[in-house]
Design a protein around this motif. Structure first.
Motif, short mmCIF file in Angstrom:
data_model
loop_
_atom_site.label_atom_id
_atom_site.label_comp_id
_atom_site.label_asym_id
_atom_site.label_seq_id
_atom_site.Cartn_x
_atom_site.Cartn_y
_atom_site.Cartn_z
N ARG A 178 2.41 2.16 -2.36
CA ARG A 178 1.68 2.94 -3.36
C ARG A 178 1.70 2.23 -4.71
O ARG A 178 0.67 2.13 -5.39
N GLN A 179 2.87 1.74 -5.09
CA GLN A 179 2.96 1.05 -6.39
C GLN A 179 2.07 -0.18 -6.42
O GLN A 179 1.54 -0.54 -7.47
N ALA A 180 1.93 -0.81 -5.28
CA ALA A 180 1.09 -2.01 -5.22
C ALA A 180 -0.37 -1.66 -4.96
O ALA A 180 -1.20 -2.55 -4.71
N ILE A 239 -1.30 -4.59 -11.74
CA ILE A 239 -0.32 -5.13 -12.70
C ILE A 239 -0.21 -4.20 -13.90
O ILE A 239 0.89 -3.88 -14.37
N THR A 240 -1.35 -3.73 -14.37
CA THR A 240 -1.34 -2.84 -15.53
C THR A 240 -0.56 -1.56 -15.23
O THR A 240 0.18 -1.06 -16.08
N GLU A 241 -0.70 -1.06 -14.00
CA GLU A 241 0.05 0.15 -13.66
C GLU A 241 1.55 -0.11 -13.50
O GLU A 241 2.37 0.74 -13.79
N LEU A 242 1.88 -1.30 -13.04
CA LEU A 242 3.29 -1.60 -12.78
C LEU A 242 4.14 -1.66 -14.04
O LEU A 242 5.35 -1.49 -13.99
N LYS A 243 3.51 -1.90 -15.17
CA LYS A 243 4.37 -2.13 -16.34
C LYS A 243 5.12 -0.89 -16.80
O LYS A 243 6.10 -1.01 -17.53
N ARG A 260 -7.19 -9.56 -20.80
CA ARG A 260 -7.38 -8.23 -20.22
C ARG A 260 -6.06 -7.52 -19.95
O ARG A 260 -5.94 -6.32 -20.15
N ILE A 261 -5.08 -8.23 -19.42
CA ILE A 261 -3.92 -7.50 -18.89
C ILE A 261 -2.63 -7.64 -19.67
O ILE A 261 -1.70 -6.88 -19.44
#
Ligand SMILES: Nc1ncnc2c1ncn2[C@@H]1O[C@H](COP(=O)(O)OP(=O)(O)O)[C@@H](O)[C@H]1O
Ligand SMILES: [Mg+2]
Length: 300
Positions: A178-180, A239-243, A260-261
């Motif tokens: 889910r995280q990925a 990646i943006t969500e993982l931070k 962008r990120i």
């Protein structure tokens, strides 16, 4: 899409003391940012932000491959829960710097490291620091997706299994997928081969595999450079969500991607840190002429 055997996988050791965790060391004062080497006119010391303790503090880092002096006096900090991008022309030392952050370079013969790297105030190169623990806590995702020729489930569970994970493995696999941002696409085929996935899905699987080891820093070396634009934007969203949960350091040769990120960007040139600044500033109001020349495409 490439379906080769894994090539440059991190090779986790199965040392017997795997379940020992790296303790957060006793609180220490945040060390002041190091000053640039006086004879290195190009280096811009990172700005101190007293409100945030850096996750990673790199102090006067030098690194050699036998006779090649690949990193020269790098001093910089990485903030927690941010995406930090490393940019610069090919051969400037981006991958080398990334690999210094989880002690992967020492797997290469003939290398020498000088300087200091602290993660949460702990010297990751201290004689009593176990490199296996460092690599577990600081995970890495490579340029080319390198899933094992096993099922999706086994790919994700692999690192956790080696580390003797005793929790609910199904939960861990689901959470990591889910995280990925891959769960919805694969939840009905967890037991089919990972090699049937598209390249972009394979890369998100490799991210899930890294997350399943429960690191707190994730290093990514050009994770989208082998992918098409749609797969790339999916990786960027991920990646943006993982931070919110991780600290991310990403190497990219794609400046649009960095802008962008990432929250902060470090520009390296010939082994030196030329400038590190908030990404928006580095791209629009760089402090150094060389940064400006690079970000405007005048060389590189
Ligand atoms: N395994 C290695 N052995 C010897 N030299 C290396 C190795 N990896 C990188 N280098 C050298 O170190 C320098 C920095 O390389 P690298 O970190 O790969 O740069 P980048 O990722 O920015 O393209 C280059 O001069 C490169 O040739
Ligand atoms: Mg590289």
């Amino acid at each position: 899409m490439p379906t080769d055997m894994p090539n440059d996988n991190p090779r986790p050791d199965s040392s017997p003391d795997m379940d020992e965790t790296v303790s957060d060391s006793a609180p220490e004062p945040v060390s002041a940012n190091g000053q640039a080497d006086p004879d290195d006119a190009a280096a811009a010391p990172p700005k101190a932000d007293p409100s945030v303790r850096p996750k990673i503090e790199i102090q006067d880092l030098n690194f050699w491959y036998t006779d090649t002096h690949a990193l020269k006096g790098i001093t910089m900090n990485v903030k927690p829960h941010q995406v930090t991008a490393l940019i610069g022309p090919s051969g400037c030392g981006k991958s080398t710097l990334l690999r210094c952050l989880n002690r992967m370079n020492e797997l290469i013969d003939g290398t020498t490291l000088e300087g200091d790297i602290q993660v949460d105030g702990q010297d990751i190169y201290a004689p009593d620091t176990d490199p296996v623990m460092v690599r577990r806590r600081i995970g890495m995702v490579f340029q080319k997706p390198n899933p094992f020729p096993k099922t999706i489930y086994k790919n994700v569970a692999w690192g956790a299994q080696i580390n003797g994970y005793t929790g609910d493995m199904d939960d861990l696999v689901e959470r990591s997928l889910r995280q990925a941002a891959l769960w919805d696409e694969v939840k009905d085929q967890l037991h089919s081969s990972a090699l049937n996935l598209s390249g972009g899905q394979q890369q998100r699987l490799c991210i899930a595999r890294t997350l399943a080891v429960q690191p707190d820093v994730v290093l990514m070396d050009e994770p989208a450079s082998a992918l098409d634009p749609i797969a790339t934007s999916k990786i960027e969203e991920t990646i943006t969500e993982l931070k919110s949960d991780y600290t991310i350091v990403i190497v990219t040769h794609n400046m649009q991607q960095a802008s962008r990120i990432s929250d902060e960007t470090a520009f390296l040139y010939m082994g030196r840190l030329v400038e590190m600044n908030p990404t928006e500033k580095l791209f629009t109001r760089p402090e150094k002429d060389r940064t400006e020349a690079y970000v405007t495409g005048r060389f590189g």
